[in-house]
Design a protein around this motif. Sequence first.
Motif, PDB file in Angstrom:
ATOM      1  N   ALA A   1      -0.354   0.087   4.689  1.00  0.00           N
ATOM      2  CA  ALA A   1       0.896   0.838   4.795  1.00  0.00           C
ATOM      3  C   ALA A   1       0.727   2.232   4.200  1.00  0.00           C
ATOM      4  N   LYS A   2       0.056   2.315   3.057  1.00  0.00           N
ATOM      5  CA  LYS A   2      -0.139   3.619   2.428  1.00  0.00           C
ATOM      6  C   LYS A   2      -0.994   4.537   3.307  1.00  0.00           C
ATOM      7  N   LYS A   3      -1.982   3.969   3.959  1.00  0.00           N
ATOM      8  CA  LYS A   3      -2.850   4.776   4.812  1.00  0.00           C
ATOM      9  C   LYS A   3      -2.062   5.390   5.972  1.00  0.00           C
ATOM     10  N   VAL A   4      -1.219   4.579   6.583  1.00  0.00           N
ATOM     11  CA  VAL A   4      -0.435   5.078   7.720  1.00  0.00           C
ATOM     12  C   VAL A   4       0.555   6.135   7.253  1.00  0.00           C
ATOM     13  N   LEU A   5       1.215   5.870   6.155  1.00  0.00           N
ATOM     14  CA  LEU A   5       2.177   6.838   5.621  1.00  0.00           C
ATOM     15  C   LEU A   5       1.490   8.154   5.266  1.00  0.00           C
ATOM     16  N   ARG A   6       0.340   8.027   4.646  1.00  0.00           N
ATOM     17  CA  ARG A   6      -0.406   9.223   4.237  1.00  0.00           C
ATOM     18  C   ARG A   6      -0.740  10.091   5.450  1.00  0.00           C
ATOM     19  N   GLU A   7      -1.204   9.465   6.505  1.00  0.00           N
ATOM     20  CA  GLU A   7      -1.574  10.214   7.704  1.00  0.00           C
ATOM     21  C   GLU A   7      -0.367  10.895   8.335  1.00  0.00           C
TER      22      GLU A   7
ATOM     23  N   TRP B   1       8.806  -3.078  20.860  1.00  0.00           N
ATOM     24  CA  TRP B   1       9.661  -2.827  19.683  1.00  0.00           C
ATOM     25  C   TRP B   1       8.913  -2.028  18.627  1.00  0.00           C
ATOM     26  N   PRO B   2       8.759  -0.707  18.804  1.00  0.00           N
ATOM     27  CA  PRO B   2       8.119   0.110  17.763  1.00  0.00           C
ATOM     28  C   PRO B   2       8.957   0.089  16.501  1.00  0.00           C
ATOM     29  N   LEU B   3       8.271   0.243  15.398  1.00  0.00           N
ATOM     30  CA  LEU B   3       8.947   0.171  14.087  1.00  0.00           C
ATOM     31  C   LEU B   3       8.946   1.526  13.415  1.00  0.00           C
ATOM     32  N   MET B   4       9.966   1.691  12.620  1.00  0.00           N
ATOM     33  CA  MET B   4       9.979   2.833  11.692  1.00  0.00           C
ATOM     34  C   MET B   4       9.952   2.283  10.278  1.00  0.00           C
TER      35      MET B   4
ATOM     36  N   PHE C   1       6.106   3.710  13.465  1.00  0.00           N
ATOM     37  CA  PHE C   1       4.915   2.891  13.560  1.00  0.00           C
ATOM     38  C   PHE C   1       5.179   1.722  14.499  1.00  0.00           C
ATOM     39  N   SER C   2       4.112   1.127  14.986  1.00  0.00           N
ATOM     40  CA  SER C   2       4.237  -0.042  15.848  1.00  0.00           C
ATOM     41  C   SER C   2       3.269  -1.136  15.441  1.00  0.00           C
TER      42      SER C   2
ATOM     43  N   ALA D   1       1.107  10.104   0.211  1.00  0.00           N
ATOM     44  CA  ALA D   1       0.404  11.243   0.812  1.00  0.00           C
ATOM     45  C   ALA D   1      -0.290  12.133  -0.199  1.00  0.00           C
ATOM     46  N   ILE D   2       0.251  12.213  -1.429  1.00  0.00           N
ATOM     47  CA  ILE D   2      -0.324  13.146  -2.393  1.00  0.00           C
ATOM     48  C   ILE D   2      -1.515  12.521  -3.122  1.00  0.00           C
ATOM     49  N   ASP D   3      -2.295  13.394  -3.759  1.00  0.00           N
ATOM     50  CA  ASP D   3      -3.451  12.938  -4.538  1.00  0.00           C
ATOM     51  C   ASP D   3      -3.175  12.962  -6.037  1.00  0.00           C
ATOM     52  N   VAL D   4      -2.242  13.809  -6.456  1.00  0.00           N
ATOM     53  CA  VAL D   4      -1.901  13.958  -7.871  1.00  0.00           C
ATOM     54  C   VAL D   4      -0.405  14.219  -7.990  1.00  0.00           C
ATOM     55  N   LEU D   5       0.256  13.545  -8.933  1.00  0.00           N
ATOM     56  CA  LEU D   5       1.659  13.845  -9.226  1.00  0.00           C
ATOM     57  C   LEU D   5       1.719  14.824 -10.390  1.00  0.00           C
TER      58      LEU D   5
END
Length: 507
Positions: free
Chosen positions: A285-291, A20-23, A107-108, A390-394
């Motif tokens: 979660a942020k790390k995975v999203l960023r990648e 059951w992979p996740l999104m 993601f899984s 994903a971004i470093d600066v807004l």
Amino acid sequence: MGKPSSTSVWVTMMQKKKRWPLMILLFLSVSTVGMILVRSAFDSCSISGNRCGRFVVEKQESSDVKIRSANPLGFMKSKLVLLVSHELSLSGDNSFLASDSRVELKFSSFQVMKLVCVVLGGPLLLMELAFLLRGVGAEVVWTTNQKPVEADGVVNVLEHKMLDRGVKVISAKSQKAVDTALKSDLVVLNTAVAGKWLDAVLKDNVPKVLPKILWWIHEMRGHYFKADLVKHLPFVAGAMIDSHATAEYWKNRTHDRLGIKMPKTYVVHLGNSKELMEVAEDSFAKKVLREQVRESLGVQSDDILFGIINSVSRGKGQDLFLRAFHESLEIIKETKKLEVPTMHAVVVGSDMSAQTKFETELRRFVQEKQLQKVVHFVNKTMKVAPYLAAIDVLVQNSQARGECFGRITIEAMAFKLPVLGTAAGGTMEIVVNRTTGLLHNAGKEGVLPLARNIVKLATNVEMRTTMGKKGYERVKEMFMEHHMSHRIASVLREVLQHAKVHSRTTK
């Protein structure tokens, strides 16, 4: 947002993770006019039943005293509240339904999926208030003054969302709307344009309803100062506005242009939800999203990514941001001693399907300056949180008088991002210059200062990190959901008291 309805849900996944992979779709909103979603923090109540979204809610058998002590809005229990919205949409159009097919986040590794939806835009902020009031047992009735003639998928989704939460939805021009306004304890008019509803529907009953009206204003543009819209404004119980800058602007403009006086005015800064903060504080979660996002854009892990997240329009300043970004690259080239990783810019909130002149101008500029490899456009999308991760600066580059508030700014700060913002409007009440970010002037004269600020943050990792941490601390101190709840509760208490006193004097 041509997706399923924007709701805040918890989905417990099957134990066999490999099958059951996740999104993960972490939805956050953007500034007062862009990527905006229906937030529904009240979908996710704890099993024990004592917490539901923004509020602590006592069990049904608990006394009123306990409810009041746990919840700043507990006194609204059983009150009848009519909410009047000029329209029911996201950012005033349906283009938010467009999704960005370039980024699919799969993601899984998680056993739980959160869909965090945050509100921006007048109609959806009013919906948030509706759910807050329903969460404490108020009777809430919603009416939309201007609805599309033909069936509209957005309106249907949002109305069903409210009906599912126990909010009654009635026709704005019906006798029931008039009767509800007369019987209600509180009427909330949302946005300046909603003033049209008073004369059109209430007619001779307007004077009876004015003393119990709270007028919630989010606009900061001159064309809203018309007598047919706001002539009743001086006679309502109060006006609630999102920033001190906007409140001052309304005070001066109504006096100078219309010769009328503002009613008692309350400034209520918005706040980040508990759900948003949980996402922002989830480092994995942020790390995975960023990648995932960076891979989709072609941005390397060590590259520096500046992001502007707003619906694309001249007032949001994407054109001046791109000019400043190009100028920053030129500064780095000329200063040979500077060692800077590859810099990228992403514009989230694009809409090429509309083929506007402004959108075309942005693309042409990127081509003329040969920036295609480092400037990326992302369509309006519900999936905004991944870009914050994903971004470093807004970059918050709203022009003229700036943002009324700018909720994307406090969302970015929750993600520990430094902010490069215009020194105008609500941004100046959020960003502390040289502490949580760097401010620059609006207009063309702000392009070079913004370019220099881009270089400054690109070349100083420590400064980015320190400002990001300071911004996060500021959010925790001032811009959390409980801060907003207490501020709104204080306003509603005074408005109810005003209505009560007035009803006595008119009997």
